[in-house]
Design a protein around this motif. Structure first.
Motif, PDB file in Angstrom:
ATOM      1  N   ASN A 159      34.847  24.854  80.331  1.00 18.11           N
ATOM      2  CA  ASN A 159      34.323  23.606  79.788  1.00 18.11           C
ATOM      3  C   ASN A 159      33.788  22.737  80.913  1.00 18.11           C
ATOM      4  O   ASN A 159      34.358  22.667  81.994  1.00 18.11           O
ATOM      5  CB  ASN A 159      35.415  22.842  79.029  1.00 18.11           C
ATOM      6  CG  ASN A 159      35.957  23.635  77.856  1.00 18.11           C
ATOM      7  OD1 ASN A 159      35.194  24.196  77.079  1.00 18.11           O
ATOM      8  ND2 ASN A 159      37.281  23.697  77.740  1.00 18.11           N
ATOM      9  N   LEU A 160      32.688  22.056  80.626  1.00 21.71           N
ATOM     10  CA  LEU A 160      32.098  21.103  81.560  1.00 21.71           C
ATOM     11  C   LEU A 160      32.253  19.735  80.929  1.00 21.71           C
ATOM     12  O   LEU A 160      31.638  19.443  79.898  1.00 21.71           O
ATOM     13  CB  LEU A 160      30.617  21.437  81.788  1.00 21.71           C
ATOM     14  CG  LEU A 160      29.877  20.626  82.856  1.00 21.71           C
ATOM     15  CD1 LEU A 160      30.497  20.862  84.226  1.00 21.71           C
ATOM     16  CD2 LEU A 160      28.398  20.997  82.878  1.00 21.71           C
ATOM     17  N   SER A 161      33.100  18.902  81.528  1.00 24.97           N
ATOM     18  CA  SER A 161      33.411  17.620  80.919  1.00 24.97           C
ATOM     19  C   SER A 161      33.361  16.518  81.959  1.00 24.97           C
ATOM     20  O   SER A 161      33.265  16.763  83.162  1.00 24.97           O
ATOM     21  CB  SER A 161      34.800  17.658  80.253  1.00 24.97           C
ATOM     22  OG  SER A 161      35.791  17.940  81.217  1.00 24.97           O
ATOM     23  N   GLY A 162      33.443  15.287  81.464  1.00 23.01           N
ATOM     24  CA  GLY A 162      33.431  14.133  82.358  1.00 23.01           C
ATOM     25  C   GLY A 162      32.087  13.862  82.989  1.00 23.01           C
ATOM     26  O   GLY A 162      31.999  13.222  84.037  1.00 23.01           O
TER      27      GLY A 162
END
Length: 287
Positions: A159-162
């Motif tokens: 996941n790619l978050s922030g």
């Protein structure tokens, strides 16, 4: 005791040590300890540092210097023997390198360096990662620094978050956005997810509704599914004007307004054959 001369040999039949634990060589294993009397590996270096502070336990120094010295490198080379039934031999496996980015002088602003990691591919060491003096991670043709990605990146899993802002100067391709067909747009659904939704294909093309035959103040009429033209009704100074006959079915009533202050009157089709309409002296309209 001092030992001098090229032919002088020093032999110890037991463990060898200097000042107890400054330097220890284990007889049974050949392990060397610095700062310990019980080395647990081929070279075991120990020291007592300070909590929440750095302790340099090992130094490598390249004492070469020159007027032109950018890309001067100092490395640790890792080797590995390969199997051969007759003559096994050693080959390079990896390297960690520190190199100068500039021509170093006594001026601190010239003393910039990079850290490079190399691995063997098909028997040749190739740089896989370089960390520059500016803190940029250079991975082949791709780089990232302070959360900014440059180059062509492919995230295969996870996941790619922030991420506060995502910008691109080229094409961004998404997969797994949900089932869709041609002529779709990306929307944000009620679950705050990107997905696709189909729209009319004519939005993308030139076959939109044709209104070139329409005129201002005329109530429009669809002459077919793609064409708007003028109807017989138009508006002028607040009045509706008909350019043709107005017919009522036997189930409808037409309310007709008279002059100012005169009550509205009614027109009703009697259900018989259409007749011409006439307005009497009392402003009533009759068929």
């Amino acid at each position: 005791m001092a030992l001098t001369g090229a032919s002088t040999n020093f032999t110890a039949t037991g463990n060898f040590s200097v000042n107890t634990d400054d330097l220890v060589v284990e007889k049974s294993t050949g392990d060397i300890g610095v700062g310990t009397t019980d080395p647990s590996s081929r070279l075991d270096v120990q020291d007592t540092g300070t909590a929440k502070a750095n302790a340099d336990l090992f130094e490598i120094t390249n004492d070469v210097n020159a007027l032109d010295m950018d890309a001067t490198e100092t490395s640790i080379l890792f080797n590995q023997y390969y199997y051969d039934a007759v003559t096994p031999a050693v080959a390079d496996a990896g390297r960690i390198t520190v190199g100068t980015e500039t021509d170093w002088t006594s001026t601190a602003t010239t003393q910039d360096a990079y850290l490079s990691f190399q691995t063997a591919l098909d028997g040749t060491l190739t740089e896989r990662l370089r960390i520059t003096s500016a803190g940029v991670f250079d991975i082949g043709t791709n780089t990232f620094s302070d959360g900014n990605f440059t180059g062509n990146w492919s995230f295969n899993s996870g996941n790619l978050s922030g991420i506060a802002n995502l910008t691109a100067s080229g094409t961004i391709e998404f997969s797994g956005l949900g089932t869709g067909t041609d002529n779709t747009v990306v929307i944000l659904n009620s679950s705050n997810q990107l997905t696709t939704d189909e729209i009319d294909s004519r939005v993308w093309g030139t076959s939109l509704v044709d209104y070139s035959s329409s005129t201002a103040n005329y109530i429009p009429l669809f002459s077919d599914a793609d064409t708007i033209t003028n109807s017989v009704l138009s508006q002028s100074s607040g009045n509706i004007i008909s350019g043709g006959d107005i017919q009522l079915s036997d189930t409808y009533t037409l309310e007709v307004g008279g002059l100012t202050g005169v009550a509205y009157n009614a027109l009703a089709n009697s259900g018989e054959a259409p007749e011409e309409a006439a307005i009497s002296s009392d402003n009533d309209l009759y068929v």
